[in-house]
Design a protein around this motif. Structure first.
Motif, PDB file in Angstrom:
ATOM      1  N   MET A   1       1.974  17.862   1.464  1.00 43.06           N
ATOM      2  CA  MET A   1       2.249  16.764   0.606  1.00 43.06           C
ATOM      3  C   MET A   1       1.988  15.425   1.281  1.00 43.06           C
ATOM      4  N   GLY A   2       1.712  15.402   2.475  1.00 48.03           N
ATOM      5  CA  GLY A   2       1.470  14.179   3.220  1.00 48.03           C
ATOM      6  C   GLY A   2       0.207  13.473   2.768  1.00 48.03           C
ATOM      7  N   ILE A   3      -0.789  14.242   2.411  1.00 49.99           N
ATOM      8  CA  ILE A   3      -2.058  13.654   1.990  1.00 49.99           C
ATOM      9  C   ILE A   3      -1.891  13.020   0.609  1.00 49.99           C
ATOM     10  N   ARG A   4      -1.078  13.684  -0.206  1.00 56.00           N
ATOM     11  CA  ARG A   4      -0.871  13.154  -1.554  1.00 56.00           C
ATOM     12  C   ARG A   4      -0.151  11.813  -1.470  1.00 56.00           C
ATOM     13  N   ARG A   5       0.779  11.671  -0.596  1.00 58.27           N
ATOM     14  CA  ARG A   5       1.511  10.415  -0.448  1.00 58.27           C
ATOM     15  C   ARG A   5       0.591   9.308   0.058  1.00 58.27           C
ATOM     16  N   LYS A   6      -0.314   9.674   0.913  1.00 54.89           N
ATOM     17  CA  LYS A   6      -1.266   8.685   1.423  1.00 54.89           C
ATOM     18  C   LYS A   6      -2.103   8.125   0.275  1.00 54.89           C
ATOM     19  N   TRP A   7      -2.588   9.000  -0.566  1.00 50.39           N
ATOM     20  CA  TRP A   7      -3.420   8.563  -1.700  1.00 50.39           C
ATOM     21  C   TRP A   7      -2.602   7.748  -2.678  1.00 50.39           C
ATOM     22  N   LEU A   8      -1.367   8.116  -2.917  1.00 51.02           N
ATOM     23  CA  LEU A   8      -0.514   7.338  -3.805  1.00 51.02           C
ATOM     24  C   LEU A   8      -0.234   5.964  -3.211  1.00 51.02           C
ATOM     25  N   GLY A   9      -0.033   5.906  -1.946  1.00 47.53           N
ATOM     26  CA  GLY A   9       0.219   4.632  -1.269  1.00 47.53           C
ATOM     27  C   GLY A   9      -1.023   3.734  -1.315  1.00 47.53           C
ATOM     28  N   LEU A  10      -2.136   4.338  -1.100  1.00 46.91           N
ATOM     29  CA  LEU A  10      -3.392   3.586  -1.145  1.00 46.91           C
ATOM     30  C   LEU A  10      -3.664   3.073  -2.549  1.00 46.91           C
ATOM     31  N   ALA A  11      -3.395   3.902  -3.549  1.00 47.63           N
ATOM     32  CA  ALA A  11      -3.573   3.506  -4.939  1.00 47.63           C
ATOM     33  C   ALA A  11      -2.623   2.376  -5.290  1.00 47.63           C
ATOM     34  N   ALA A  12      -1.408   2.405  -4.781  1.00 49.11           N
ATOM     35  CA  ALA A  12      -0.443   1.357  -5.054  1.00 49.11           C
ATOM     36  C   ALA A  12      -0.891   0.037  -4.424  1.00 49.11           C
ATOM     37  N   VAL A  13      -1.411   0.079  -3.234  1.00 55.44           N
ATOM     38  CA  VAL A  13      -1.874  -1.135  -2.550  1.00 55.44           C
ATOM     39  C   VAL A  13      -3.070  -1.737  -3.293  1.00 55.44           C
ATOM     40  N   VAL A  14      -3.996  -0.879  -3.716  1.00 53.33           N
ATOM     41  CA  VAL A  14      -5.172  -1.363  -4.448  1.00 53.33           C
ATOM     42  C   VAL A  14      -4.738  -1.935  -5.786  1.00 53.33           C
ATOM     43  N   GLY A  15      -3.824  -1.283  -6.465  1.00 54.11           N
ATOM     44  CA  GLY A  15      -3.328  -1.794  -7.746  1.00 54.11           C
ATOM     45  C   GLY A  15      -2.634  -3.125  -7.583  1.00 54.11           C
ATOM     46  N   LEU A  16      -1.827  -3.255  -6.550  1.00 54.68           N
ATOM     47  CA  LEU A  16      -1.155  -4.509  -6.276  1.00 54.68           C
ATOM     48  C   LEU A  16      -2.163  -5.611  -5.943  1.00 54.68           C
ATOM     49  N   PHE A  17      -3.184  -5.259  -5.177  1.00 59.95           N
ATOM     50  CA  PHE A  17      -4.233  -6.211  -4.800  1.00 59.95           C
ATOM     51  C   PHE A  17      -4.965  -6.725  -6.035  1.00 59.95           C
ATOM     52  N   LEU A  18      -5.336  -5.815  -6.917  1.00 61.30           N
ATOM     53  CA  LEU A  18      -6.054  -6.208  -8.126  1.00 61.30           C
ATOM     54  C   LEU A  18      -5.131  -6.918  -9.108  1.00 61.30           C
ATOM     55  N   GLY A  19      -3.904  -6.526  -9.148  1.00 62.51           N
ATOM     56  CA  GLY A  19      -2.958  -7.124 -10.078  1.00 62.51           C
ATOM     57  C   GLY A  19      -2.589  -8.551  -9.741  1.00 62.51           C
ATOM     58  N   THR A  20      -2.622  -8.926  -8.505  1.00 64.01           N
ATOM     59  CA  THR A  20      -2.250 -10.276  -8.099  1.00 64.01           C
ATOM     60  C   THR A  20      -3.369 -11.285  -8.325  1.00 64.01           C
ATOM     61  N   GLY A  21      -4.559 -10.832  -8.663  1.00 61.93           N
ATOM     62  CA  GLY A  21      -5.654 -11.756  -8.927  1.00 61.93           C
ATOM     63  C   GLY A  21      -6.566 -11.978  -7.754  1.00 61.93           C
ATOM     64  N   CYS A  22      -6.370 -11.255  -6.685  1.00 59.59           N
ATOM     65  CA  CYS A  22      -7.219 -11.423  -5.519  1.00 59.59           C
ATOM     66  C   CYS A  22      -8.638 -10.942  -5.803  1.00 59.59           C
ATOM     67  N   ALA A  23      -8.786  -9.979  -6.677  1.00 54.97           N
ATOM     68  CA  ALA A  23     -10.104  -9.439  -6.973  1.00 54.97           C
ATOM     69  C   ALA A  23     -10.801 -10.257  -8.068  1.00 54.97           C
ATOM     70  N   SER A  24     -10.093 -11.104  -8.758  1.00 53.73           N
ATOM     71  CA  SER A  24     -10.713 -11.905  -9.812  1.00 53.73           C
ATOM     72  C   SER A  24     -11.593 -12.974  -9.177  1.00 53.73           C
ATOM     73  N   SER A  25     -12.616 -13.416  -9.935  1.00 51.09           N
ATOM     74  CA  SER A  25     -13.549 -14.389  -9.375  1.00 51.09           C
ATOM     75  C   SER A  25     -12.925 -15.770  -9.346  1.00 51.09           C
ATOM     76  N   SER A  26     -13.313 -16.522  -8.372  1.00 51.84           N
ATOM     77  CA  SER A  26     -12.770 -17.860  -8.208  1.00 51.84           C
ATOM     78  C   SER A  26     -13.467 -18.837  -9.161  1.00 51.84           C
ATOM     79  N   GLN A  27     -12.968 -20.029  -9.252  1.00 45.92           N
ATOM     80  CA  GLN A  27     -13.544 -21.064 -10.109  1.00 45.92           C
ATOM     81  C   GLN A  27     -14.950 -21.430  -9.650  1.00 45.92           C
ATOM     82  N   GLU A  28     -15.192 -21.470  -8.351  1.00 43.74           N
ATOM     83  CA  GLU A  28     -16.519 -21.775  -7.819  1.00 43.74           C
ATOM     84  C   GLU A  28     -17.530 -20.716  -8.239  1.00 43.74           C
TER      85      GLU A  28
END
Length: 128
Positions: A1-28
Protein backbone atom coordinates in the motif's frame (compact mmCIF):
# COMPACT_ATOMS: atom_id res chain seq x y z
CA UNK A 1 0.00 0.00 0.00
CA UNK A 2 2.96 2.31 0.17
CA UNK A 3 3.01 2.90 -3.56
CA UNK A 4 -0.66 3.76 -3.59
CA UNK A 5 -0.14 6.41 -0.92
CA UNK A 6 2.69 7.91 -2.90
CA UNK A 7 0.48 8.31 -5.95
CA UNK A 8 -2.34 9.77 -3.87
CA UNK A 9 0.07 12.23 -2.30
CA UNK A 10 1.47 13.21 -5.65
CA UNK A 11 -2.03 13.65 -7.06
CA UNK A 12 -2.96 15.85 -4.10
CA UNK A 13 0.10 18.06 -4.58
CA UNK A 14 -0.58 18.43 -8.32
CA UNK A 15 -4.24 19.20 -7.65
CA UNK A 16 -3.31 21.79 -5.06
CA UNK A 17 -0.75 23.30 -7.45
CA UNK A 18 -3.28 23.60 -10.26
CA UNK A 19 -6.04 24.74 -7.96
CA UNK A 20 -4.11 27.69 -6.58
CA UNK A 21 -3.63 29.20 -10.04
CA UNK A 22 0.05 28.52 -10.41
CA UNK A 23 -0.56 26.65 -13.65
CA UNK A 24 -2.79 29.37 -15.10
CA UNK A 25 -1.21 31.76 -17.59
CA UNK A 26 -0.04 35.11 -16.41
CA UNK A 27 -1.26 38.47 -17.70
CA UNK A 28 1.93 38.92 -19.75
CA UNK A 29 1.37 35.59 -21.47
CA UNK A 30 -2.23 36.55 -22.28
CA UNK A 31 -1.11 39.90 -23.71
CA UNK A 32 1.63 38.22 -25.75
CA UNK A 33 -0.90 35.71 -27.07
CA UNK A 34 -3.27 38.55 -28.04
CA UNK A 35 -0.41 40.37 -29.83
CA UNK A 36 0.57 37.20 -31.69
CA UNK A 37 -3.03 36.57 -32.75
CA UNK A 38 -3.32 40.18 -34.00
CA UNK A 39 -0.05 39.79 -35.92
CA UNK A 40 -1.34 36.52 -37.37
CA UNK A 41 -4.54 38.20 -38.57
CA UNK A 42 -2.52 41.09 -40.06
CA UNK A 43 -0.26 38.61 -41.85
CA UNK A 44 -3.32 36.77 -43.18
CA UNK A 45 -4.69 40.05 -44.54
CA UNK A 46 -1.36 40.92 -46.19
CA UNK A 47 -1.01 37.43 -47.63
CA UNK A 48 -4.57 37.59 -48.98
CA UNK A 49 -3.78 40.83 -50.80
CA UNK A 50 -0.53 39.37 -52.16
CA UNK A 51 -2.36 36.26 -53.33
CA UNK A 52 -5.03 38.42 -54.98
CA UNK A 53 -2.36 40.46 -56.80
CA UNK A 54 -0.53 37.33 -57.92
CA UNK A 55 -3.73 35.79 -59.25
CA UNK A 56 -4.55 39.05 -61.04
CA UNK A 57 -1.08 39.18 -62.58
CA UNK A 58 -1.34 35.55 -63.63
CA UNK A 59 -4.69 36.24 -65.28
CA UNK A 60 -3.21 39.27 -67.06
CA UNK A 61 -0.23 37.21 -68.24
CA UNK A 62 -2.56 34.55 -69.62
CA UNK A 63 -4.61 37.24 -71.37
CA UNK A 64 -1.49 38.72 -73.00
CA UNK A 65 -0.36 35.27 -74.10
CA UNK A 66 -3.78 34.64 -75.64
CA UNK A 67 -3.68 38.01 -77.42
CA UNK A 68 -0.20 37.22 -78.72
CA UNK A 69 -1.37 33.86 -80.04
CA UNK A 70 -4.38 35.45 -81.74
CA UNK A 71 -2.19 38.19 -83.23
CA UNK A 72 0.11 35.54 -84.67
CA UNK A 73 -2.86 33.77 -86.28
CA UNK A 74 -4.27 37.00 -87.70
CA UNK A 75 -0.86 38.03 -89.07
CA UNK A 76 -0.45 34.66 -90.75
CA UNK A 77 -3.95 34.86 -92.24
CA UNK A 78 -3.30 38.41 -93.45
CA UNK A 79 -0.06 37.40 -95.13
CA UNK A 80 -1.72 34.44 -96.82
CA UNK A 81 -4.62 36.53 -98.12
CA UNK A 82 -2.59 39.60 -99.08
CA UNK A 83 -0.03 37.76 -101.23
CA UNK A 84 -2.42 37.10 -104.16
CA UNK A 85 -3.73 40.65 -103.86
CA UNK A 86 -0.20 42.07 -104.04
CA UNK A 87 0.59 39.93 -107.09
CA UNK A 88 -2.59 41.20 -108.80
CA UNK A 89 -1.64 44.79 -107.94
CA UNK A 90 1.83 44.32 -109.41
CA UNK A 91 0.32 42.94 -112.62
CA UNK A 92 -2.03 45.92 -112.76
CA UNK A 93 0.82 48.43 -112.29
CA UNK A 94 2.92 46.66 -114.92
CA UNK A 95 -0.03 46.88 -117.32
CA UNK A 96 -0.45 50.59 -116.55
CA UNK A 97 3.27 51.22 -117.16
CA UNK A 98 3.08 49.40 -120.50
CA UNK A 99 0.10 51.55 -121.53
CA UNK A 100 1.85 54.74 -120.48
CA UNK A 101 4.96 53.70 -122.43
CA UNK A 102 2.86 53.07 -125.56
CA UNK A 103 1.14 56.45 -125.23
CA UNK A 104 4.52 58.19 -124.83
CA UNK A 105 5.79 56.48 -127.98
CA UNK A 106 2.76 57.61 -129.98
CA UNK A 107 3.01 61.16 -128.70
CA UNK A 108 6.74 61.19 -129.12
CA UNK A 109 6.37 60.51 -132.85
CA UNK A 110 3.75 63.21 -133.25
CA UNK A 111 5.81 65.70 -131.30
CA UNK A 112 8.78 65.09 -133.59
CA UNK A 113 6.64 65.92 -136.64
CA UNK A 114 5.30 69.07 -135.03
CA UNK A 115 8.76 70.32 -134.11
CA UNK A 116 10.02 69.84 -137.64
CA UNK A 117 7.10 71.85 -138.95
CA UNK A 118 7.67 74.62 -136.45
CA UNK A 119 11.40 74.74 -137.10
CA UNK A 120 10.97 75.05 -140.83
CA UNK A 121 10.55 78.78 -140.42
CA UNK A 122 6.83 78.88 -141.01
CA UNK A 123 4.70 80.63 -138.52
CA UNK A 124 1.56 78.71 -137.59
CA UNK A 125 -1.61 80.47 -138.58
CA UNK A 126 -4.21 80.62 -135.87
CA UNK A 127 -7.82 81.72 -135.73
CA UNK A 128 -7.69 85.16 -134.21
Amino acid sequence: MGIRRKWLGLAAVVGLFLGTGCASSSQEAKERLAVLEAEGEAMDTVLDSVEERLLGNQAMLLRWQELGRRHQEVTQLHCESSDPHMVAMMKHYKKQEDRARQIRRRRGGVAAVDTSVLTSGKVPVGNN
